[in-house]
Design a protein around this motif. Structure first.
Motif, PDB file in Angstrom:
ATOM      1  N   PHE A   4       0.822  -1.200   0.000  1.00  9.49           N
ATOM      2  CA  PHE A   4       0.000   0.000   0.000  1.00  9.49           C
ATOM      3  C   PHE A   4       0.861   1.258   0.000  1.00  9.49           C
ATOM      4  O   PHE A   4       1.782   1.394   0.795  1.00  9.49           O
ATOM      5  N   ILE A   5       0.548   2.159  -0.921  1.00 11.22           N
ATOM      6  CA  ILE A   5       1.227   3.449  -1.016  1.00 11.22           C
ATOM      7  C   ILE A   5       0.518   4.444  -0.106  1.00 11.22           C
ATOM      8  O   ILE A   5       1.144   5.194   0.623  1.00 11.22           O
ATOM      9  N   ASP A   6      -0.794   4.461  -0.157  1.00  8.12           N
ATOM     10  CA  ASP A   6      -1.617   5.227   0.775  1.00  8.12           C
ATOM     11  C   ASP A   6      -2.951   4.493   0.881  1.00  8.12           C
ATOM     12  O   ASP A   6      -3.032   3.322   0.515  1.00  8.12           O
ATOM     13  N   ASP A   7      -3.985   5.156   1.365  1.00 12.06           N
ATOM     14  CA  ASP A   7      -5.264   4.453   1.515  1.00 12.06           C
ATOM     15  C   ASP A   7      -6.036   4.336   0.207  1.00 12.06           C
ATOM     16  O   ASP A   7      -7.139   3.801   0.188  1.00 12.06           O
ATOM     17  N   HIS A   8      -5.455   4.816  -0.892  1.00 12.20           N
ATOM     18  CA  HIS A   8      -6.133   4.785  -2.186  1.00 12.20           C
ATOM     19  C   HIS A   8      -5.372   3.954  -3.220  1.00 12.20           C
ATOM     20  O   HIS A   8      -5.976   3.238  -4.011  1.00 12.20           O
ATOM     21  N   PHE A   9      -4.049   4.058  -3.227  1.00  8.21           N
ATOM     22  CA  PHE A   9      -3.227   3.361  -4.213  1.00  8.21           C
ATOM     23  C   PHE A   9      -2.395   2.262  -3.570  1.00  8.21           C
ATOM     24  O   PHE A   9      -1.969   2.394  -2.424  1.00  8.21           O
ATOM     25  N   TYR A  10      -2.171   1.201  -4.320  1.00  6.41           N
ATOM     26  CA  TYR A  10      -1.258   0.158  -3.860  1.00  6.41           C
ATOM     27  C   TYR A  10      -0.548  -0.456  -5.059  1.00  6.41           C
ATOM     28  O   TYR A  10      -0.965  -0.289  -6.203  1.00  6.41           O
ATOM     29  N   ILE A  11       0.545  -1.132  -4.790  1.00  7.39           N
ATOM     30  CA  ILE A  11       1.259  -1.865  -5.831  1.00  7.39           C
ATOM     31  C   ILE A  11       0.872  -3.328  -5.705  1.00  7.39           C
ATOM     32  O   ILE A  11       1.001  -3.927  -4.639  1.00  7.39           O
ATOM     33  N   SER A  12       0.367  -3.885  -6.775  1.00  4.88           N
ATOM     34  CA  SER A  12       0.080  -5.308  -6.828  1.00  4.88           C
ATOM     35  C   SER A  12       1.320  -5.999  -7.373  1.00  4.88           C
ATOM     36  O   SER A  12       1.743  -5.725  -8.490  1.00  4.88           O
ATOM     37  N   ASN A  22       5.800  -9.047 -11.339  1.00  6.15           N
ATOM     38  CA  ASN A  22       5.068  -8.130 -12.207  1.00  6.15           C
ATOM     39  C   ASN A  22       4.350  -7.153 -11.288  1.00  6.15           C
ATOM     40  O   ASN A  22       3.433  -7.528 -10.563  1.00  6.15           O
ATOM     41  N   CYS A  23       4.771  -5.891 -11.300  1.00  8.05           N
ATOM     42  CA  CYS A  23       4.234  -4.877 -10.388  1.00  8.05           C
ATOM     43  C   CYS A  23       3.363  -3.897 -11.156  1.00  8.05           C
ATOM     44  O   CYS A  23       3.772  -3.387 -12.189  1.00  8.05           O
ATOM     45  N   ARG A  24       2.198  -3.617 -10.609  1.00  5.71           N
ATOM     46  CA  ARG A  24       1.299  -2.643 -11.223  1.00  5.71           C
ATOM     47  C   ARG A  24       0.710  -1.747 -10.155  1.00  5.71           C
ATOM     48  O   ARG A  24       0.350  -2.219  -9.081  1.00  5.71           O
ATOM     49  N   ILE A  25       0.603  -0.479 -10.501  1.00  9.86           N
ATOM     50  CA  ILE A  25      -0.096   0.450  -9.614  1.00  9.86           C
ATOM     51  C   ILE A  25      -1.587   0.183  -9.743  1.00  9.86           C
ATOM     52  O   ILE A  25      -2.130   0.158 -10.847  1.00  9.86           O
ATOM     53  N   MET A  26      -2.231  -0.026  -8.625  1.00 10.28           N
ATOM     54  CA  MET A  26      -3.667  -0.269  -8.614  1.00 10.28           C
ATOM     55  C   MET A  26      -4.320   0.790  -7.738  1.00 10.28           C
ATOM     56  O   MET A  26      -3.647   1.435  -6.934  1.00 10.28           O
ATOM     57  N   ASP A  48     -18.825  -6.120  -8.277  1.00 11.19           N
ATOM     58  CA  ASP A  48     -17.953  -5.250  -9.053  1.00 11.19           C
ATOM     59  C   ASP A  48     -16.503  -5.623  -8.767  1.00 11.19           C
ATOM     60  O   ASP A  48     -16.187  -6.183  -7.726  1.00 11.19           O
ATOM     61  N   ILE A  49     -15.638  -5.314  -9.701  1.00  9.24           N
ATOM     62  CA  ILE A  49     -14.202  -5.462  -9.454  1.00  9.24           C
ATOM     63  C   ILE A  49     -13.779  -4.296  -8.585  1.00  9.24           C
ATOM     64  O   ILE A  49     -14.100  -3.153  -8.876  1.00  9.24           O
ATOM     65  N   VAL A  50     -13.050  -4.576  -7.505  1.00 10.83           N
ATOM     66  CA  VAL A  50     -12.743  -3.513  -6.558  1.00 10.83           C
ATOM     67  C   VAL A  50     -11.359  -2.904  -6.761  1.00 10.83           C
ATOM     68  O   VAL A  50     -11.021  -1.927  -6.140  1.00 10.83           O
ATOM     69  N   GLY A  51     -10.558  -3.444  -7.650  1.00 11.68           N
ATOM     70  CA  GLY A  51      -9.265  -2.849  -7.942  1.00 11.68           C
ATOM     71  C   GLY A  51      -9.130  -2.643  -9.435  1.00 11.68           C
ATOM     72  O   GLY A  51      -9.541  -3.475 -10.228  1.00 11.68           O
ATOM     73  N   SER A  52      -8.590  -1.524  -9.844  1.00 13.32           N
ATOM     74  CA  SER A  52      -8.429  -1.276 -11.268  1.00 13.32           C
ATOM     75  C   SER A  52      -7.054  -0.683 -11.524  1.00 13.32           C
ATOM     76  O   SER A  52      -6.526   0.056 -10.698  1.00 13.32           O
ATOM     77  N   ILE A  53      -6.483  -1.017 -12.664  1.00 16.11           N
ATOM     78  CA  ILE A  53      -5.166  -0.506 -13.014  1.00 16.11           C
ATOM     79  C   ILE A  53      -5.275   0.966 -13.361  1.00 16.11           C
ATOM     80  O   ILE A  53      -6.192   1.378 -14.054  1.00 16.11           O
ATOM     81  N   VAL A  54      -4.360   1.753 -12.858  1.00 12.39           N
ATOM     82  CA  VAL A  54      -4.352   3.177 -13.153  1.00 12.39           C
ATOM     83  C   VAL A  54      -3.565   3.390 -14.441  1.00 12.39           C
ATOM     84  O   VAL A  54      -2.346   3.383 -14.448  1.00 12.39           O
ATOM     85  N   TYR A  55      -4.263   3.527 -15.552  1.00 13.92           N
ATOM     86  CA  TYR A  55      -3.592   3.711 -16.839  1.00 13.92           C
ATOM     87  C   TYR A  55      -3.152   5.149 -17.045  1.00 13.92           C
ATOM     88  O   TYR A  55      -2.085   5.417 -17.541  1.00 13.92           O
ATOM     89  N   GLU A  56      -4.004   6.085 -16.688  1.00 12.51           N
ATOM     90  CA  GLU A  56      -3.686   7.496 -16.879  1.00 12.51           C
ATOM     91  C   GLU A  56      -3.683   8.169 -15.527  1.00 12.51           C
ATOM     92  O   GLU A  56      -4.693   8.215 -14.850  1.00 12.51           O
ATOM     93  N   SER A  57      -2.553   8.667 -15.148  1.00 15.81           N
ATOM     94  CA  SER A  57      -2.441   9.296 -13.845  1.00 15.81           C
ATOM     95  C   SER A  57      -1.444  10.429 -13.920  1.00 15.81           C
ATOM     96  O   SER A  57      -0.391  10.303 -14.525  1.00 15.81           O
ATOM     97  N   ASP A  58      -1.788  11.535 -13.303  1.00 15.71           N
ATOM     98  CA  ASP A  58      -0.846  12.641 -13.261  1.00 15.71           C
ATOM     99  C   ASP A  58       0.060  12.528 -12.036  1.00 15.71           C
ATOM    100  O   ASP A  58       0.880  13.385 -11.782  1.00 15.71           O
ATOM    101  N   ILE A  59      -0.092  11.464 -11.297  1.00  6.82           N
ATOM    102  CA  ILE A  59       0.729  11.263 -10.106  1.00  6.82           C
ATOM    103  C   ILE A  59       1.932  10.382 -10.419  1.00  6.82           C
ATOM    104  O   ILE A  59       3.063  10.718 -10.095  1.00  6.82           O
ATOM    105  N   PHE A  60       1.700   9.257 -11.064  1.00  3.04           N
ATOM    106  CA  PHE A  60       2.766   8.279 -11.287  1.00  3.04           C
ATOM    107  C   PHE A  60       3.270   8.353 -12.718  1.00  3.04           C
ATOM    108  O   PHE A  60       2.492   8.272 -13.666  1.00  3.04           O
TER     109      PHE A  60
END
Length: 89
Positions: A4-12, A22-26, A48-60
Protein backbone atom coordinates in the motif's frame (compact mmCIF):
# COMPACT_ATOMS: atom_id res chain seq x y z
CA UNK A 1 1.04 -9.28 -2.56
CA UNK A 2 -0.20 -5.74 -2.03
CA UNK A 3 2.15 -2.93 -1.05
CA UNK A 4 0.00 0.00 0.00
CA UNK A 5 1.23 3.45 -1.02
CA UNK A 6 -1.62 5.23 0.77
CA UNK A 7 -5.26 4.45 1.52
CA UNK A 8 -6.13 4.78 -2.19
CA UNK A 9 -3.23 3.36 -4.21
CA UNK A 10 -1.26 0.16 -3.86
CA UNK A 11 1.26 -1.86 -5.83
CA UNK A 12 0.08 -5.31 -6.83
CA UNK A 13 3.14 -7.56 -7.00
CA UNK A 14 2.55 -10.88 -8.72
CA UNK A 15 5.30 -13.47 -8.63
CA UNK A 16 5.97 -14.41 -12.26
CA UNK A 17 8.65 -16.94 -11.42
CA UNK A 18 11.81 -17.27 -9.40
CA UNK A 19 12.57 -13.77 -8.07
CA UNK A 20 10.59 -12.09 -10.88
CA UNK A 21 7.65 -9.84 -10.04
CA UNK A 22 5.07 -8.13 -12.21
CA UNK A 23 4.23 -4.88 -10.39
CA UNK A 24 1.30 -2.64 -11.22
CA UNK A 25 -0.10 0.45 -9.61
CA UNK A 26 -3.67 -0.27 -8.61
CA UNK A 27 -6.33 1.86 -7.00
CA UNK A 28 -9.11 0.97 -4.65
CA UNK A 29 -12.53 1.97 -5.92
CA UNK A 30 -15.69 3.03 -4.08
CA UNK A 31 -13.59 3.88 -1.03
CA UNK A 32 -14.31 0.56 0.63
CA UNK A 33 -11.04 -1.26 0.25
CA UNK A 34 -11.39 -4.86 -0.77
CA UNK A 35 -15.04 -5.24 0.25
CA UNK A 36 -17.36 -6.16 -2.62
CA UNK A 37 -19.29 -3.41 -4.37
CA UNK A 38 -22.56 -4.56 -5.88
CA UNK A 39 -23.43 -3.19 -9.32
CA UNK A 40 -26.62 -5.20 -9.76
CA UNK A 41 -29.40 -6.32 -7.46
CA UNK A 42 -27.98 -8.43 -4.61
CA UNK A 43 -30.14 -11.37 -5.68
CA UNK A 44 -28.08 -11.61 -8.90
CA UNK A 45 -25.00 -12.28 -6.78
CA UNK A 46 -22.65 -10.32 -9.05
CA UNK A 47 -19.86 -8.18 -7.63
CA UNK A 48 -17.95 -5.25 -9.05
CA UNK A 49 -14.20 -5.46 -9.45
CA UNK A 50 -12.74 -3.51 -6.56
CA UNK A 51 -9.26 -2.85 -7.94
CA UNK A 52 -8.43 -1.28 -11.27
CA UNK A 53 -5.17 -0.51 -13.01
CA UNK A 54 -4.35 3.18 -13.15
CA UNK A 55 -3.59 3.71 -16.84
CA UNK A 56 -3.69 7.50 -16.88
CA UNK A 57 -2.44 9.30 -13.84
CA UNK A 58 -0.85 12.64 -13.26
CA UNK A 59 0.73 11.26 -10.11
CA UNK A 60 2.77 8.28 -11.29
CA UNK A 61 5.15 8.52 -14.23
CA UNK A 62 5.22 4.73 -14.44
CA UNK A 63 2.28 2.48 -13.65
CA UNK A 64 3.86 -0.94 -14.11
CA UNK A 65 7.24 -2.59 -14.03
CA UNK A 66 8.73 -6.06 -14.08
CA UNK A 67 11.43 -6.48 -11.47
CA UNK A 68 13.87 -9.31 -10.87
CA UNK A 69 14.55 -9.11 -7.14
CA UNK A 70 12.86 -8.19 -3.91
CA UNK A 71 15.30 -5.27 -3.60
CA UNK A 72 14.10 -3.88 -6.96
CA UNK A 73 10.51 -4.38 -5.77
CA UNK A 74 11.25 -2.25 -2.68
CA UNK A 75 12.95 0.41 -4.81
CA UNK A 76 9.88 0.63 -7.07
CA UNK A 77 7.63 0.96 -4.04
CA UNK A 78 9.86 3.73 -2.66
CA UNK A 79 9.87 5.53 -6.03
CA UNK A 80 6.07 5.55 -6.08
CA UNK A 81 5.94 6.91 -2.52
CA UNK A 82 8.27 9.74 -3.47
CA UNK A 83 6.21 10.60 -6.57
CA UNK A 84 3.01 10.61 -4.54
CA UNK A 85 4.55 12.89 -1.90
CA UNK A 86 5.86 15.27 -4.57
CA UNK A 87 2.37 15.53 -6.08
CA UNK A 88 0.99 16.78 -2.75
CA UNK A 89 3.16 19.91 -2.83
Amino acid sequence: MKLFIDDHFYISAMNDGHETFNCRIMELVHGIGMDPAYITEPKEDLEDIVGSIVYESDIFSETSRTVHSTQALCEYHKQCLVELLKSDY
